[in-house]
Design a protein around this motif. Sequence first.
Motif: not given
Length: 67
Positions: A6-19
């Motif tokens: 949010r601070t760097l004005h970057r788009p959201p990214s998908p979460p890293t799979p737990s595995a």
Amino acid sequence: MATLRRTLHRPPSPPTPSAILKIGAVALRTDPALGLTGRHATSEVLHQVGFDFTYPTLDEALTDLFG
């Protein structure tokens, strides 16, 4: 990471799979729970001696760093 994006004005990214995170934790010899659940830590000693943080929240600190 959301605060940094949010601070760097970057788009959201998908979460890293737990595995994948668990495999990375084994490679780094750390606890995968740190990446899966996070930790909140505060210093009681600093509070007891009257230390005041200039930027008490991550949002404030990142805004100061990256404006």
